[in-house]
Design a protein around this motif. Structure first.
Motif, PDB file in Angstrom:
ATOM      1  N   UNK A  96      21.029 -27.702  40.395  1.00  0.00           N
ATOM      2  CA  UNK A  96      22.417 -27.880  40.829  1.00  0.00           C
ATOM      3  C   UNK A  96      23.401 -27.332  39.800  1.00  0.00           C
ATOM      4  N   UNK A  97      22.958 -27.136  38.552  1.00  0.00           N
ATOM      5  CA  UNK A  97      23.814 -26.553  37.520  1.00  0.00           C
ATOM      6  C   UNK A  97      23.630 -25.041  37.410  1.00  0.00           C
ATOM      7  N   UNK A  98      22.423 -24.574  37.709  1.00  0.00           N
ATOM      8  CA  UNK A  98      22.104 -23.159  37.525  1.00  0.00           C
ATOM      9  C   UNK A  98      22.560 -22.284  38.698  1.00  0.00           C
ATOM     10  N   UNK A  99      22.432 -22.792  39.918  1.00  0.00           N
ATOM     11  CA  UNK A  99      22.638 -21.951  41.098  1.00  0.00           C
ATOM     12  C   UNK A  99      24.102 -21.642  41.411  1.00  0.00           C
TER      13      UNK A  99
ATOM     14  N   UNK B 170      26.449 -11.801  30.465  1.00  0.00           N
ATOM     15  CA  UNK B 170      25.716 -12.575  29.462  1.00  0.00           C
ATOM     16  C   UNK B 170      25.438 -13.992  29.934  1.00  0.00           C
ATOM     17  N   UNK B 171      26.421 -14.594  30.609  1.00  0.00           N
ATOM     18  CA  UNK B 171      26.216 -15.938  31.144  1.00  0.00           C
ATOM     19  C   UNK B 171      25.118 -15.966  32.191  1.00  0.00           C
ATOM     20  N   UNK B 172      25.053 -14.939  33.033  1.00  0.00           N
ATOM     21  CA  UNK B 172      24.010 -14.861  34.059  1.00  0.00           C
ATOM     22  C   UNK B 172      22.629 -14.698  33.440  1.00  0.00           C
ATOM     23  N   UNK B 173      22.557 -13.873  32.415  1.00  0.00           N
ATOM     24  CA  UNK B 173      21.278 -13.702  31.714  1.00  0.00           C
ATOM     25  C   UNK B 173      20.848 -15.018  31.075  1.00  0.00           C
TER      26      UNK B 173
ATOM     27  N   UNK C 165      27.354 -21.561  31.475  1.00  0.00           N
ATOM     28  CA  UNK C 165      28.104 -21.597  32.731  1.00  0.00           C
ATOM     29  C   UNK C 165      29.551 -21.170  32.531  1.00  0.00           C
ATOM     30  N   UNK C 166      30.125 -21.518  31.383  1.00  0.00           N
ATOM     31  CA  UNK C 166      31.507 -21.131  31.102  1.00  0.00           C
ATOM     32  C   UNK C 166      31.637 -19.618  31.000  1.00  0.00           C
TER      33      UNK C 166
ATOM     34  N   UNK D 220      28.107  -6.821  37.382  1.00  0.00           N
ATOM     35  CA  UNK D 220      27.986  -8.277  37.413  1.00  0.00           C
ATOM     36  C   UNK D 220      27.285  -8.707  38.694  1.00  0.00           C
ATOM     37  N   UNK D 221      27.622  -8.066  39.799  1.00  0.00           N
ATOM     38  CA  UNK D 221      26.959  -8.403  41.066  1.00  0.00           C
ATOM     39  C   UNK D 221      25.460  -8.129  40.978  1.00  0.00           C
ATOM     40  N   UNK D 222      25.105  -7.005  40.386  1.00  0.00           N
ATOM     41  CA  UNK D 222      23.681  -6.695  40.234  1.00  0.00           C
ATOM     42  C   UNK D 222      23.008  -7.701  39.298  1.00  0.00           C
ATOM     43  N   UNK D 223      23.702  -8.055  38.227  1.00  0.00           N
ATOM     44  CA  UNK D 223      23.160  -9.047  37.290  1.00  0.00           C
ATOM     45  C   UNK D 223      22.983 -10.398  37.974  1.00  0.00           C
ATOM     46  N   UNK D 224      23.877 -10.719  38.907  1.00  0.00           N
ATOM     47  CA  UNK D 224      23.757 -11.976  39.653  1.00  0.00           C
ATOM     48  C   UNK D 224      22.499 -11.957  40.514  1.00  0.00           C
ATOM     49  N   UNK D 225      22.205 -10.816  41.144  1.00  0.00           N
ATOM     50  CA  UNK D 225      20.963 -10.686  41.923  1.00  0.00           C
ATOM     51  C   UNK D 225      19.749 -10.912  41.032  1.00  0.00           C
ATOM     52  N   UNK D 226      19.764 -10.280  39.891  1.00  0.00           N
ATOM     53  CA  UNK D 226      18.641 -10.379  38.956  1.00  0.00           C
ATOM     54  C   UNK D 226      18.492 -11.807  38.432  1.00  0.00           C
ATOM     55  N   UNK D 227      19.621 -12.433  38.116  1.00  0.00           N
ATOM     56  CA  UNK D 227      19.585 -13.793  37.588  1.00  0.00           C
ATOM     57  C   UNK D 227      19.059 -14.775  38.636  1.00  0.00           C
ATOM     58  N   UNK D 228      19.581 -14.658  39.870  1.00  0.00           N
ATOM     59  CA  UNK D 228      19.125 -15.586  40.904  1.00  0.00           C
ATOM     60  C   UNK D 228      17.659 -15.358  41.230  1.00  0.00           C
TER      61      UNK D 228
END
Length: 298
Positions: free
Chosen positions: A36-39, A14-17, A1-2, A53-61
């Protein structure tokens, strides 16, 4: 998360992955305790300045949601807000990622039987005022989805979003206008079906929506689109009058809206032509069965 808060884009990616990997490794039952910690960190990255990063956020979520399923629904309003921003993104890859994520979230929503929709519908209503065509397509898709979902009674929320739908008919985007027209037809069909199956809530919704439709009948005349809004609203008024007549013939109380002022047309005048066939067209003309087509009075 950090890592998701790092000043370096690659570390945020890397954090999102890593968050997605944790969700996949935890599997469905265990991941519920950590949603509640992941989202929240992923949702924050939806607005990241870096497109990768925005694309990685889509993929991660997407990966988190695929495992957690209904566990993400407490965050649905924030997820939808993020989807609106991603749909308006200037990068096509980010938009494509958002569309893929949107389909998954819709699938998850249809699985839920006890979600508090009363809290989510206002979020849709607010987004109907957005001018971005991509965001409007997203909102219309959600209204269509909820309107077709048996566990959601969109008629109950009709006064909240109806005016927004009529206003979209003024859009210069042909696809948006067409999709809005289809959405309105679907809503009107559900109202008519509900009048037979659940007359009391249907009558209540119609009574509350009557003033909105009447207001749309008095739309300005800035252009051709305004005329189309007025004619579409007039068609709705006619359908409401026909429903009123049907309910009264069945012994119901009917809808008390005979004094609603619609400018050039009043309910009693609509009643006089309720047995006619009103057809609305984008050319701003209207026709009654057996009568010559003419433009509405100025």
């Amino acid at each position: 998360m950090d890592f998701c808060d790092s000043a370096y884009p690659n570390r945020r990616k890397g954090g999102l992955v890593g968050l997605a990997a944790i969700a996949i490794a935890a599997e469905h039952r265990q991941v519920q305790e950590h949603v509640f910690q992941l989202v929240p960190p992923v949702l924050t990255c939806f607005s990241d300045e870096d497109q990768n990063v925005r694309y990685a956020a889509c993929e991660s979520f997407y990966n988190i949601a695929k495992v957690a399923r209904v566990g993400i629904l407490p965050y649905l309003e924030d997820v939808f807000d993020g989807l609106c921003r991603l749909y308006a993104d200037v990068e096509s890859t980010v938009k494509e990622g958002a569309q893929c994520l949107d389909r998954l979230v819709k699938d998850i929503v249809t699985e839920c039987r006890n979600f508090q929709w009363a809290k989510f519908v206002p979020a849709l209503t607010i987004r109907l005022q957005v001018l971005n065509p991509s965001v409007l397509q997203l909102v219309l898709g959600w209204i269509d989805l909820l309107d077709s979902a048996p566990q959601v009674d969109m008629i109950e929320y009709l006064p909240q979003y109806l005016e927004g739908l009529f206003n979209i008919l003024r859009s210069d985007n042909r696809d948006i206008r067409h999709n809005t027209e289809v959405c309105l037809k679907g809503v009107l069909t559900e109202i008519k079906d509900s009048a037979d199956e659940r007359p009391v809530p249907a009558q209540r919704a119609i009574a509350e929506a009557s003033s909105i439709v009447a207001q749309c009948c008095r739309a300005g005349e800035r252009g051709r689109e305004d005329n189309y809004v007025r004619l579409t609203a007039l068609h709705w008024l006619l359908e409401f009058v026909q429903l009123q007549c049907k309910i009264e013939l069945q012994g119901g109380g009917g809808i008390d809206c005979t004094d609603v002022d619609v400018g050039h047309t009043r309910w009693r005048q609509c009643s006089a032509i309720s047995e006619g066939d009103l057809s609305v067209s984008p050319t701003a003309t209207f026709a009654l069965k057996g009568r010559k087509s003419e433009r509405p009075p100025p």
